[in-house]
Design a protein around this motif. Structure first.
Motif, mmCIF file in Angstrom:
data_model
loop_
_atom_site.group_PDB
_atom_site.id
_atom_site.type_symbol
_atom_site.label_atom_id
_atom_site.label_comp_id
_atom_site.label_asym_id
_atom_site.label_seq_id
_atom_site.Cartn_x
_atom_site.Cartn_y
_atom_site.Cartn_z
ATOM 1 N N LYS A 136 0.837 -1.218 0.000
ATOM 2 C CA LYS A 136 0.000 0.000 0.000
ATOM 3 C C LYS A 136 0.861 1.252 0.000
ATOM 4 O O LYS A 136 0.568 2.215 -0.710
ATOM 5 N N TRP A 137 1.924 1.244 0.797
ATOM 6 C CA TRP A 137 2.817 2.390 0.872
ATOM 7 C C TRP A 137 3.469 2.655 -0.483
ATOM 8 O O TRP A 137 3.524 3.794 -0.949
ATOM 9 N N LEU A 138 3.941 1.601 -1.140
ATOM 10 C CA LEU A 138 4.539 1.742 -2.467
ATOM 11 C C LEU A 138 3.506 2.203 -3.491
ATOM 12 O O LEU A 138 3.776 3.081 -4.315
ATOM 13 N N HIS A 139 2.313 1.631 -3.433
ATOM 14 C CA HIS A 139 1.252 1.957 -4.377
ATOM 15 C C HIS A 139 0.825 3.428 -4.259
ATOM 16 O O HIS A 139 0.604 4.100 -5.268
ATOM 17 N N GLU A 140 0.742 3.923 -3.032
ATOM 18 C CA GLU A 140 0.307 5.308 -2.805
ATOM 19 C C GLU A 140 1.277 6.331 -3.401
ATOM 20 O O GLU A 140 0.856 7.392 -3.837
ATOM 21 N N GLY A 141 2.559 6.024 -3.443
ATOM 22 C CA GLY A 141 3.544 6.958 -3.992
ATOM 23 C C GLY A 141 3.815 6.783 -5.474
ATOM 24 O O GLY A 141 4.584 7.541 -6.067
ATOM 25 N N ALA A 142 3.174 5.811 -6.098
ATOM 26 C CA ALA A 142 3.485 5.464 -7.485
ATOM 27 C C ALA A 142 3.129 6.563 -8.483
ATOM 28 O O ALA A 142 3.892 6.823 -9.416
ATOM 29 N N LYS A 143 1.996 7.208 -8.325
ATOM 30 C CA LYS A 143 1.593 8.251 -9.278
ATOM 31 C C LYS A 143 2.602 9.393 -9.276
ATOM 32 O O LYS A 143 2.992 9.911 -10.332
ATOM 33 N N GLU A 144 3.056 9.780 -8.095
ATOM 34 C CA GLU A 144 4.056 10.852 -7.998
ATOM 35 C C GLU A 144 5.369 10.424 -8.674
ATOM 36 O O GLU A 144 5.983 11.206 -9.399
ATOM 37 N N ARG A 145 5.782 9.176 -8.470
ATOM 38 C CA ARG A 145 6.993 8.692 -9.130
ATOM 39 C C ARG A 145 6.808 8.659 -10.649
ATOM 40 O O ARG A 145 7.716 9.012 -11.401
ATOM 41 N N ALA A 146 5.619 8.268 -11.103
ATOM 42 C CA ALA A 146 5.348 8.222 -12.544
ATOM 43 C C ALA A 146 5.393 9.621 -13.150
ATOM 44 O O ALA A 146 5.936 9.810 -14.248
ATOM 45 N N ASP A 147 4.855 10.590 -12.442
ATOM 46 C CA ASP A 147 4.909 11.978 -12.935
ATOM 47 C C ASP A 147 6.347 12.458 -13.029
ATOM 48 O O ASP A 147 6.726 13.135 -13.988
ATOM 49 N N TYR A 148 7.157 12.102 -12.041
ATOM 50 C CA TYR A 148 8.566 12.481 -12.055
ATOM 51 C C TYR A 148 9.286 11.823 -13.241
ATOM 52 O O TYR A 148 10.085 12.453 -13.929
ATOM 53 N N ARG A 149 8.983 10.541 -13.493
ATOM 54 C CA ARG A 149 9.597 9.842 -14.630
ATOM 55 C C ARG A 149 9.234 10.514 -15.945
ATOM 56 O O ARG A 149 10.075 10.636 -16.839
ATOM 57 N N LYS A 150 7.988 10.930 -16.054
ATOM 58 C CA LYS A 150 7.538 11.587 -17.279
ATOM 59 C C LYS A 150 8.329 12.876 -17.506
ATOM 60 O O LYS A 150 8.783 13.152 -18.623
ATOM 61 N N LYS A 151 8.515 13.647 -16.444
ATOM 62 C CA LYS A 151 9.298 14.890 -16.535
ATOM 63 C C LYS A 151 10.751 14.571 -16.894
ATOM 64 O O LYS A 151 11.350 15.219 -17.764
ATOM 65 N N ARG A 152 11.317 13.571 -16.254
ATOM 66 C CA ARG A 152 12.703 13.183 -16.520
ATOM 67 C C ARG A 152 12.863 12.710 -17.961
ATOM 68 O O ARG A 152 13.858 13.010 -18.617
ATOM 69 N N ARG A 153 11.865 12.000 -18.485
ATOM 70 C CA ARG A 153 11.920 11.530 -19.871
ATOM 71 C C ARG A 153 11.940 12.707 -20.835
ATOM 72 O O ARG A 153 12.677 12.695 -21.823
ATOM 73 N N GLU A 154 11.153 13.717 -20.568
ATOM 74 C CA GLU A 154 11.151 14.919 -21.418
ATOM 75 C C GLU A 154 12.518 15.595 -21.391
ATOM 76 O O GLU A 154 13.009 16.059 -22.422
ATOM 77 N N GLU A 155 13.135 15.648 -20.219
ATOM 78 C CA GLU A 155 14.484 16.219 -20.114
ATOM 79 C C GLU A 155 15.489 15.378 -20.905
ATOM 80 O O GLU A 155 16.385 15.925 -21.551
ATOM 81 N N SER A 156 15.342 14.068 -20.881
ATOM 82 C CA SER A 156 16.224 13.186 -21.638
ATOM 83 C C SER A 156 16.053 13.415 -23.136
ATOM 84 O O SER A 156 17.032 13.413 -23.892
ATOM 85 N N LYS A 157 14.820 13.623 -23.582
ATOM 86 C CA LYS A 157 14.567 13.908 -24.996
ATOM 87 C C LYS A 157 15.232 15.215 -25.404
ATOM 88 O O LYS A 157 15.812 15.316 -26.491
#
Length: 177
Positions: A136-157
């Motif tokens: 549950k703890w991991l699941h609750e933070g997943a959306k925030e981590r996914a948003d961060y990954r999306k931002k990081r991917r744009e920076e990588s592009k």
């Protein structure tokens, strides 16, 4: 698609750390550990989706403890969160001295895996639900981590566009030679 519990994707892999797996310090190559992590994440996500997968990203991998030659490395992985075609997989690596029984978590990371169809195109995955407090703890933070990954991917592009695929470039002038 019917949702599945996190635990249904649990994958555990143990390996003995042998001399060819180690660097000049007698510890496991970091790249070898990362390959093990990618392997267990792929197995866990394939188990969840029941379709082939590819690795989309690996979050920060911090080496917390060395893995000595002669010890074992145990990796545990399971799907913590899903979004359309992607799955976040939590991986924990534990080193164990087989002679003393001493164990240490040597790294943790999240990998994002994408399910693909027979044409290599992303395909829908079942959702996942947590049951234990840790899940549950991991699941609750997943959306925030996914948003961060999306931002990081744009920076990588942006970096990829700026530096391109051509060589050589002159690092002192920040211009292509």
């Amino acid at each position: 698609m019917e949702a599945k519990p996190c635990i249904h994707s649990l994958t555990v892999k143990n390996s003995h750390v042998l001399p060819p797996d180690t660097n000049s310090h007698g510890t496991l190559f970091g790249g070898k550990l990362m390959a093990y992590m990618d392997d267990v994440a792929a197995i866990a996500s394939t188990r969840h989706a029941r379709t082939p997968v590819v690795t989309a990203s690996t979050d920060s991998v911090d080496f917390l403890a060395p893995v000595q030659e002669g010890s074992t490395i145990c990796l545990e992985a399971f799907v913590t969160w899903t979004h359309n075609t992607s799955m976040e997989v939590f991986v924990k690596a534990i080193t164990e001295n087989l002679l003393t029984g001493e164990r240490h978590v040597c790294t943790t990371a999240f990998l994002t895996m994408v399910a693909i169809d027979e044409n290599g195109k992303p395909t829908q995955v079942p959702s996942v639900y947590p049951e234990s407090e840790e899940e549950k703890w991991l699941h609750e933070g997943a959306k925030e981590r996914a948003d961060y990954r999306k931002k990081r991917r744009e920076e990588s592009k942006t970096l990829a566009e700026k530096f391109g695929a051509d060589f050589p470039w002159d690092p002192t002038s920040n211009r292509k030679a």
